[in-house]
Scaffold this motif. Structure first.
Motif, mmCIF file in Angstrom:
data_model
loop_
_atom_site.group_PDB
_atom_site.id
_atom_site.type_symbol
_atom_site.label_atom_id
_atom_site.label_comp_id
_atom_site.label_asym_id
_atom_site.label_seq_id
_atom_site.Cartn_x
_atom_site.Cartn_y
_atom_site.Cartn_z
ATOM 1 N N ASP A 70 24.363 15.129 -36.489
ATOM 2 C CA ASP A 70 25.441 14.292 -37.021
ATOM 3 C C ASP A 70 25.092 12.812 -36.912
ATOM 4 O OD1 ASP A 70 27.042 16.397 -37.772
ATOM 5 O OD2 ASP A 70 28.248 16.373 -35.948
ATOM 6 N N VAL A 71 24.471 12.428 -35.808
ATOM 7 C CA VAL A 71 24.064 11.038 -35.639
ATOM 8 C C VAL A 71 22.968 10.681 -36.636
ATOM 9 C CG1 VAL A 71 22.933 9.439 -34.035
ATOM 10 C CG2 VAL A 71 24.804 10.872 -33.245
ATOM 11 N N ALA A 72 21.991 11.576 -36.793
ATOM 12 C CA ALA A 72 20.908 11.319 -37.743
ATOM 13 C C ALA A 72 21.419 11.249 -39.175
ATOM 14 C CB ALA A 72 19.842 12.407 -37.622
ATOM 15 N N ALA A 73 22.402 12.101 -39.505
ATOM 16 C CA ALA A 73 22.956 12.110 -40.861
ATOM 17 C C ALA A 73 23.756 10.853 -41.161
ATOM 18 C CB ALA A 73 23.838 13.344 -41.065
ATOM 19 N N SER A 74 24.032 10.057 -40.137
ATOM 20 C CA SER A 74 24.696 8.765 -40.334
ATOM 21 C C SER A 74 23.699 7.615 -40.367
ATOM 22 C CB SER A 74 25.714 8.527 -39.218
ATOM 23 O OG SER A 74 26.734 9.499 -39.257
ATOM 24 N N GLY A 75 22.419 7.949 -40.410
ATOM 25 C CA GLY A 75 21.386 6.928 -40.528
ATOM 26 C C GLY A 75 20.824 6.441 -39.210
ATOM 27 N N ALA A 76 21.217 7.058 -38.102
ATOM 28 C CA ALA A 76 20.806 6.577 -36.784
ATOM 29 C C ALA A 76 19.670 7.410 -36.214
ATOM 30 C CB ALA A 76 21.988 6.596 -35.819
ATOM 31 N N ASP A 77 18.969 6.823 -35.247
ATOM 32 C CA ASP A 77 18.015 7.555 -34.432
ATOM 33 C C ASP A 77 18.729 7.982 -33.155
ATOM 34 O OD1 ASP A 77 15.573 7.376 -35.979
ATOM 35 O OD2 ASP A 77 15.560 5.243 -35.496
ATOM 36 N N PRO A 78 18.989 9.284 -32.961
ATOM 37 C CA PRO A 78 19.680 9.714 -31.744
ATOM 38 C C PRO A 78 18.864 9.354 -30.509
ATOM 39 C CG PRO A 78 18.812 11.600 -32.971
ATOM 40 C CD PRO A 78 18.654 10.412 -33.852
ATOM 41 N N ALA A 79 19.538 8.771 -29.505
ATOM 42 C CA ALA A 79 18.836 8.300 -28.317
ATOM 43 C C ALA A 79 19.399 8.869 -27.026
ATOM 44 C CB ALA A 79 18.876 6.770 -28.255
ATOM 45 N N TRP A 80 20.735 9.115 -26.963
ATOM 46 C CA TRP A 80 21.369 9.536 -25.724
ATOM 47 C C TRP A 80 22.334 10.684 -25.990
ATOM 48 C CZ3 TRP A 80 21.889 4.331 -27.404
ATOM 49 C CH2 TRP A 80 20.944 3.453 -26.854
ATOM 50 N N LEU A 131 28.758 18.492 -26.694
ATOM 51 C CA LEU A 131 27.777 17.432 -26.528
ATOM 52 C C LEU A 131 28.168 16.210 -27.342
ATOM 53 C CD1 LEU A 131 26.101 20.217 -26.054
ATOM 54 C CD2 LEU A 131 24.148 18.679 -26.106
ATOM 55 N N THR A 132 27.932 15.049 -26.783
ATOM 56 C CA THR A 132 28.137 13.788 -27.481
ATOM 57 C C THR A 132 26.797 13.081 -27.599
ATOM 58 O OG1 THR A 132 30.400 13.537 -26.674
ATOM 59 C CG2 THR A 132 29.290 11.543 -27.435
ATOM 60 N N ALA A 133 26.416 12.759 -28.839
ATOM 61 C CA ALA A 133 25.157 12.077 -29.110
ATOM 62 C C ALA A 133 25.431 10.648 -29.550
ATOM 63 C CB ALA A 133 24.373 12.815 -30.194
ATOM 64 N N MET A 134 24.509 9.764 -29.228
ATOM 65 C CA MET A 134 24.645 8.340 -29.566
ATOM 66 C C MET A 134 23.307 7.781 -30.023
ATOM 67 S SD MET A 134 26.852 7.417 -26.165
ATOM 68 C CE MET A 134 26.177 8.840 -25.301
ATOM 69 N N GLY A 135 23.364 6.796 -30.910
ATOM 70 C CA GLY A 135 22.164 6.105 -31.354
ATOM 71 C C GLY A 135 22.539 4.956 -32.260
ATOM 72 N N PHE A 136 21.585 4.084 -32.523
ATOM 73 C CA PHE A 136 21.835 2.915 -33.361
ATOM 74 C C PHE A 136 21.372 3.172 -34.797
ATOM 75 C CE2 PHE A 136 21.992 0.848 -29.218
ATOM 76 C CZ PHE A 136 23.120 0.062 -29.378
ATOM 77 N N ALA A 137 22.185 2.709 -35.768
ATOM 78 C CA ALA A 137 21.899 2.898 -37.184
ATOM 79 C C ALA A 137 21.694 1.562 -37.886
ATOM 80 C CB ALA A 137 23.040 3.650 -37.871
ATOM 81 N N PHE A 140 23.968 2.049 -41.535
ATOM 82 C CA PHE A 140 24.863 3.173 -41.328
ATOM 83 C C PHE A 140 25.104 3.855 -42.671
ATOM 84 C CE2 PHE A 140 29.385 4.569 -41.532
ATOM 85 C CZ PHE A 140 29.269 5.693 -40.723
ATOM 86 N N VAL A 141 24.976 5.186 -42.709
ATOM 87 C CA VAL A 141 25.179 5.966 -43.932
ATOM 88 C C VAL A 141 26.377 6.895 -43.717
ATOM 89 C CG1 VAL A 141 24.151 7.533 -45.616
ATOM 90 C CG2 VAL A 141 22.696 5.912 -44.373
ATOM 91 N N PRO A 142 27.491 6.709 -44.431
ATOM 92 C CA PRO A 142 28.666 7.562 -44.230
ATOM 93 C C PRO A 142 28.561 8.862 -45.021
ATOM 94 C CG PRO A 142 29.139 5.943 -45.910
ATOM 95 C CD PRO A 142 27.724 5.655 -45.430
ATOM 96 N N THR A 143 29.433 9.805 -44.701
ATOM 97 C CA THR A 143 29.609 10.972 -45.572
ATOM 98 C C THR A 143 30.284 10.555 -46.870
ATOM 99 O OG1 THR A 143 29.825 12.404 -43.635
ATOM 100 C CG2 THR A 143 30.608 13.291 -45.734
ATOM 101 N N GLY A 144 31.156 9.566 -46.794
ATOM 102 C CA GLY A 144 31.990 9.195 -47.937
ATOM 103 C C GLY A 144 31.429 8.100 -48.803
ATOM 104 N N GLY A 145 30.134 8.094 -49.062
ATOM 105 C CA GLY A 145 29.546 7.025 -49.861
ATOM 106 C C GLY A 145 29.031 7.432 -51.222
ATOM 107 N N ALA A 146 29.224 8.708 -51.607
ATOM 108 C CA ALA A 146 28.686 9.178 -52.888
ATOM 109 C C ALA A 146 29.370 8.486 -54.065
ATOM 110 C CB ALA A 146 28.864 10.688 -53.003
ATOM 111 N N THR A 147 28.597 8.161 -55.106
ATOM 112 C CA THR A 147 29.138 7.490 -56.286
ATOM 113 C C THR A 147 28.742 8.248 -57.543
ATOM 114 O OG1 THR A 147 27.189 6.048 -56.441
ATOM 115 C CG2 THR A 147 29.061 5.235 -55.168
#
Length: 329
Positions: A70-80, A131-137, A140-147
């Protein structure tokens, strides 16, 4: 019926009950949005939590994958990661198995487990993890950005996670060759979409990893979050032979079983072919499976000539219910 809470209940009871307002929250709770995005001095911190409650085999590995996906799909590199582990009291050996899986999977992704909680619970028959994952993006890429005009790309085959669960949790009840069971169980090793997300995130307008309810649920959620219509070709969606075999034996739809291991993305039309080529060059099975055809505030998925609406119940839930009934009897 077990499974995700529907969008109407979420809107009424969850999305408007999010505590104090904070201008630093770029993306808060929303239908189809699996991660939050918070602007902090170091950048945009992406945070996502996910449970594993029914799969008995390799629950730790699954937990790491679904949270970091989920974190990666938002454009982030999961770190913690933080991990809450609730374990059956009558199976103390589960602790070593679960924590070993968590450690192995996190090390493979370069993710640190930084906290959590572990306890035994009398009422449980299977381990339950959150589990809770965190990382910096950036970005940031949302699910709701399709055009409208975007193409829909899938990285990875449909039903990979569900196939591995069928092979591990239900092998004794399915009349399929042992070689198929062995090959499908190994799919647990392939359910991370972190590499695919890294390849797509700079050009994607939206990304979403299908989990419960499979690829069809993921597409419905992406359409709903973006307020668009997606027109998808079923035959274009890659499905492995082992998935076809096990799903036929279990009488379930490959597009409606747990889908970790695939990543859905919308990309500008002119970039779609390059995106698929880049994924395949990296050894990731990929395909262009449809397009964003219209704005639709309600969100709509058209699969071939069929309109699919959500929420979509995962086809594996009845199998677990049947297995529990047999155990109790």
């Amino acid at each position: 019926m077990p499974g995700k809470v529907g969008p109407d209940e979420l809107a009424e009871h969850v999305f408007e009950r999010s505590g104090a307002h904070d201008d630093r929250v770029r993306q808060g709770p929303g239908f189809g949005e699996d991660a939050a995005a918070i602007d902090v001095p170091a950048g945009t911190l992406v945070v996502s939590s996910d449970p594993i409650s029914l799969a008995a085999s390799q629950a730790g590995r699954l937990g790491v994958a679904v949270a970091t996906n989920d974190v990666a799909a938002s454009g982030a590199d999961p770190a913690w990661l933080t991990a809450v582990c609730l374990l059956p009291t009558d199976a103390p050996e589960t602790l070593a198995t679960v924590t070993g899986d968590l450690d192995d999977a996190a090390r493979e992704l370069g993710v640190s487990i930084v906290g959590g909680h572990t306890e035994y619970v009398d009422a449980l028959t299977r381990p339950t993890l959150s589990l809770t994952a965190m990382g910096f993006a950036d970005p940031f890429v949302p699910t709701g950005g399709a055009t409208v005009g975007d193409r829909v790309v899938i990285a990875g085959p449909a039903g990979l996670e569900g196939t591995a669960i069928l092979a591990s949790d239900f092998a004794d009840s399915l009349a399929v060759p042992a070689a198929t069971i062995e090959a499908a169980t190994a799919f647990f090793e392939e359910i991370s979409v972190v590499p695919a997300a890294r390849l797509l995130r700079d050009r994607a307008t939206a990304m979403h990893d299908p989990t419960e309810g499979g690829v069809l649920a993921g597409l419905v959620e992406l359409a709903g979050a973006s307020g668009v219509e997606l027109t998808i070709e079923r035959e274009a969606i890659p499905v492995r032979a082992e998935t076809e075999t096990l799903c036929a034996a279990a009488d379930v739809d490959p597009l409606r079983i747990f889908g970790s291991g695939a990543l859905l993305a919308t990309v500008p039309d002119e970039y779609a072919d390059d995106a698929v080529a880049a994924l395949e060059e990296a050894g990731i099975q990929a395909a262009s499976i449809g397009s964003v055809t219209a704005d639709d505030p309600s969100g709509r998925l058209t699969l071939d000539d069929e309109e699919i609406t959500g929420p979509i119940a995962d086809d594996l839930y009845p199998l677990w219910a049947e297995a529990d009934e047999r155990t109790e009897s």
